[in-house]
Design a protein around this motif. Sequence first.
Motif, PDB file in Angstrom:
ATOM      1  N   PRO A  22     -52.670  45.071  43.060  1.00 46.20           N
ATOM      2  CA  PRO A  22     -51.367  44.785  43.452  1.00 46.20           C
ATOM      3  C   PRO A  22     -52.065  44.505  44.500  1.00 46.20           C
ATOM      4  N   ALA A  23     -51.072  44.424  45.997  1.00 49.59           N
ATOM      5  CA  ALA A  23     -51.343  44.123  47.476  1.00 49.59           C
ATOM      6  C   ALA A  23     -51.797  45.902  47.874  1.00 49.59           C
ATOM      7  N   LEU A  24     -52.824  45.928  48.366  1.00 50.01           N
ATOM      8  CA  LEU A  24     -53.418  46.648  49.272  1.00 50.01           C
ATOM      9  C   LEU A  24     -53.498  46.691  50.286  1.00 50.01           C
ATOM     10  N   CYS A  25     -53.016  47.374  52.118  1.00 51.70           N
ATOM     11  CA  CYS A  25     -52.881  47.642  53.214  1.00 51.70           C
ATOM     12  C   CYS A  25     -53.787  49.387  52.988  1.00 51.70           C
ATOM     13  N   VAL A  26     -54.827  47.991  53.853  1.00 54.64           N
ATOM     14  CA  VAL A  26     -55.682  49.686  54.170  1.00 54.64           C
ATOM     15  C   VAL A  26     -55.647  50.088  56.192  1.00 54.64           C
ATOM     16  N   VAL A  27     -54.935  51.421  56.220  1.00 52.92           N
ATOM     17  CA  VAL A  27     -55.483  51.867  57.388  1.00 52.92           C
ATOM     18  C   VAL A  27     -56.332  52.711  58.007  1.00 52.92           C
ATOM     19  N   GLY A  28     -57.102  52.856  59.343  1.00 50.23           N
ATOM     20  CA  GLY A  28     -58.681  52.843  59.122  1.00 50.23           C
ATOM     21  C   GLY A  28     -59.126  52.064  60.038  1.00 50.23           C
ATOM     22  N   SER A  29     -60.440  52.976  60.415  1.00 45.07           N
ATOM     23  CA  SER A  29     -61.833  53.107  60.710  1.00 45.07           C
ATOM     24  C   SER A  29     -62.253  51.337  61.270  1.00 45.07           C
ATOM     25  N   ILE A  30     -62.519  50.783  61.989  1.00 46.49           N
ATOM     26  CA  ILE A  30     -62.903  49.275  61.758  1.00 46.49           C
ATOM     27  C   ILE A  30     -64.768  49.660  63.383  1.00 46.49           C
ATOM     28  N   GLU A  44     -47.021  48.268  47.650  1.00 43.10           N
ATOM     29  CA  GLU A  44     -48.096  47.828  48.088  1.00 43.10           C
ATOM     30  C   GLU A  44     -48.748  49.054  48.629  1.00 43.10           C
ATOM     31  N   ALA A  45     -50.247  49.761  47.976  1.00 43.71           N
ATOM     32  CA  ALA A  45     -50.580  50.467  47.870  1.00 43.71           C
ATOM     33  C   ALA A  45     -51.278  51.014  49.181  1.00 43.71           C
ATOM     34  N   VAL A  46     -51.478  52.021  49.687  1.00 44.82           N
ATOM     35  CA  VAL A  46     -51.629  52.520  51.302  1.00 44.82           C
ATOM     36  C   VAL A  46     -53.234  53.404  50.705  1.00 44.82           C
ATOM     37  N   LEU A  47     -54.453  53.130  51.349  1.00 41.38           N
ATOM     38  CA  LEU A  47     -55.895  53.276  51.257  1.00 41.38           C
ATOM     39  C   LEU A  47     -56.176  53.722  53.221  1.00 41.38           C
ATOM     40  N   CYS A  48     -55.883  55.341  52.554  1.00 44.48           N
ATOM     41  CA  CYS A  48     -56.579  55.948  54.583  1.00 44.48           C
ATOM     42  C   CYS A  48     -58.524  56.317  54.322  1.00 44.48           C
ATOM     43  N   GLN A  49     -58.447  56.676  55.506  1.00 43.23           N
ATOM     44  CA  GLN A  49     -59.781  57.394  55.312  1.00 43.23           C
ATOM     45  C   GLN A  49     -59.668  58.762  56.498  1.00 43.23           C
ATOM     46  N   LEU A  50     -60.779  59.739  56.686  1.00 41.95           N
ATOM     47  CA  LEU A  50     -60.547  60.779  57.915  1.00 41.95           C
ATOM     48  C   LEU A  50     -61.352  60.259  59.094  1.00 41.95           C
ATOM     49  N   GLU A  51     -61.957  58.744  59.122  1.00 39.96           N
ATOM     50  CA  GLU A  51     -62.165  58.241  60.889  1.00 39.96           C
ATOM     51  C   GLU A  51     -61.259  58.375  61.378  1.00 39.96           C
ATOM     52  N   ILE A  52     -60.256  58.068  61.242  1.00 39.36           N
ATOM     53  CA  ILE A  52     -59.153  57.747  62.304  1.00 39.36           C
ATOM     54  C   ILE A  52     -58.525  59.578  62.168  1.00 39.36           C
ATOM     55  N   SER A  53     -57.846  59.384  63.373  1.00 39.53           N
ATOM     56  CA  SER A  53     -57.233  61.172  63.567  1.00 39.53           C
ATOM     57  C   SER A  53     -56.111  61.126  62.297  1.00 39.53           C
ATOM     58  N   ARG A  68     -46.296  59.534  54.806  1.00 37.35           N
ATOM     59  CA  ARG A  68     -45.283  59.695  54.836  1.00 37.35           C
ATOM     60  C   ARG A  68     -44.231  58.644  55.209  1.00 37.35           C
ATOM     61  N   ARG A  69     -44.467  57.247  55.867  1.00 38.91           N
ATOM     62  CA  ARG A  69     -44.224  56.490  55.674  1.00 38.91           C
ATOM     63  C   ARG A  69     -44.385  55.275  54.622  1.00 38.91           C
ATOM     64  N   ALA A  70     -45.737  55.231  53.486  1.00 38.75           N
ATOM     65  CA  ALA A  70     -45.329  54.272  52.588  1.00 38.75           C
ATOM     66  C   ALA A  70     -44.743  55.058  51.330  1.00 38.75           C
ATOM     67  N   PRO A  71     -43.869  54.138  51.092  1.00 43.58           N
ATOM     68  CA  PRO A  71     -43.191  54.233  49.771  1.00 43.58           C
ATOM     69  C   PRO A  71     -43.445  54.307  48.357  1.00 43.58           C
ATOM     70  N   GLY A  72     -45.499  53.632  48.354  1.00 45.66           N
ATOM     71  CA  GLY A  72     -45.844  53.555  46.965  1.00 45.66           C
ATOM     72  C   GLY A  72     -47.026  54.349  46.914  1.00 45.66           C
ATOM     73  N   PHE A  73     -47.721  53.149  45.946  1.00 45.21           N
ATOM     74  CA  PHE A  73     -49.116  54.515  45.835  1.00 45.21           C
ATOM     75  C   PHE A  73     -49.484  54.591  46.829  1.00 45.21           C
ATOM     76  N   PHE A  74     -50.086  55.450  47.076  1.00 42.11           N
ATOM     77  CA  PHE A  74     -50.644  56.325  48.593  1.00 42.11           C
ATOM     78  C   PHE A  74     -51.992  57.101  48.278  1.00 42.11           C
ATOM     79  N   ALA A  75     -53.468  56.271  48.406  1.00 40.47           N
ATOM     80  CA  ALA A  75     -54.955  57.326  48.783  1.00 40.47           C
ATOM     81  C   ALA A  75     -55.568  57.325  49.445  1.00 40.47           C
ATOM     82  N   ILE A  76     -56.037  58.723  50.281  1.00 48.29           N
ATOM     83  CA  ILE A  76     -57.167  58.777  50.822  1.00 48.29           C
ATOM     84  C   ILE A  76     -58.406  58.720  50.085  1.00 48.29           C
ATOM     85  N   ASN A  77     -59.307  58.430  51.061  1.00 51.92           N
ATOM     86  CA  ASN A  77     -61.165  58.177  50.842  1.00 51.92           C
ATOM     87  C   ASN A  77     -61.248  60.053  51.500  1.00 51.92           C
ATOM     88  N   ALA A  78     -61.025  61.144  51.668  1.00 50.16           N
ATOM     89  CA  ALA A  78     -60.916  61.836  52.392  1.00 50.16           C
ATOM     90  C   ALA A  78     -62.248  62.064  52.638  1.00 50.16           C
TER      91      ALA A  78
END
Length: 282
Positions: free
Chosen positions: A8-16, A133-142, A151-161
């Motif tokens: 499925p579609a993926l949105c990555v929220v994180g560091s660049i 849309e699955a959402v993937l975050c990491q902890l290199e951002i706030s 809180r805002r992502a309605p679907g599958f949510f994952a973090i690389n802690a």
Amino acid sequence: MTKKPMAPALCVVGSINLDIIATTERLPGPGETVGGGVLSHQPGGKGGNQAAAAARLGAQVRMIGAIGSDEGGDRVLAAMAAAGVQTESVQRVSAATGTALIVVDEDGQNQIAVCPGANDALDLTEAEFGSDEAVLCQLEISLEVVLEAARRAPGFFAINASPSQPIPAELRDRCDLVIVNETEAEQMPELASAKVLVITYGSKGASLLRQGREVASVPSPKVEVVNTIGAGDAFCAAMVLALNSGESDEDALRIACAVGADAVTDAASQPRLGPLSGYRQD
């Protein structure tokens, strides 16, 4: 075997970041100078690496992150676009593009110091997430930004802690998947009760726990290691895509370990990868 549907579609929220890499015969000790290095500049950041990996694995990927209005920002943005990542949601801010200073030895091991720069300015005020849309975050951002995304992502949510830091119960309980390495798992015991926790053990493989109970464990393929910088990020991207596309726990682990092993054979922080389906063991 029936072919599984496309990831499925993926949105990555994180560091660049822009990675500035010195490749040397060995890593320096405290206060030591090691000469004879080779310098390179590569696109990086956990978020950017995971987005590029997911796109190369065949997913439809968009990136939400922040970069500077500088040459480094131009370079990393172009690299993500070339990998197939949708970059329209990448914000350009006045701060300098995040930078990672990395030393890599001849065995592929590394030391990394990160200067977050523009990553600290990431703002989700206008961000929207689709239900499919699955959402993937990491902890290199706030952590506050990660919480807002959760809180805002309605679907599958994952973090690389990673990197490790205390995780509030609200975030842990919201996650459909948490990925850490063995050191991070020890440093964040609160993650033991996550719905699904994947722990990586480098060349030894990975295990998957559901509500604290191990239900799958697989070894990593044996390969010649060139660079380990992007391997964990490639693993994370593959794990999210595989689990969210209906693979079993064990099959998802095998696919992710195969992708991670493939990644360490490439010198790039954002390694070349094949389609996700190519890593399945039918």
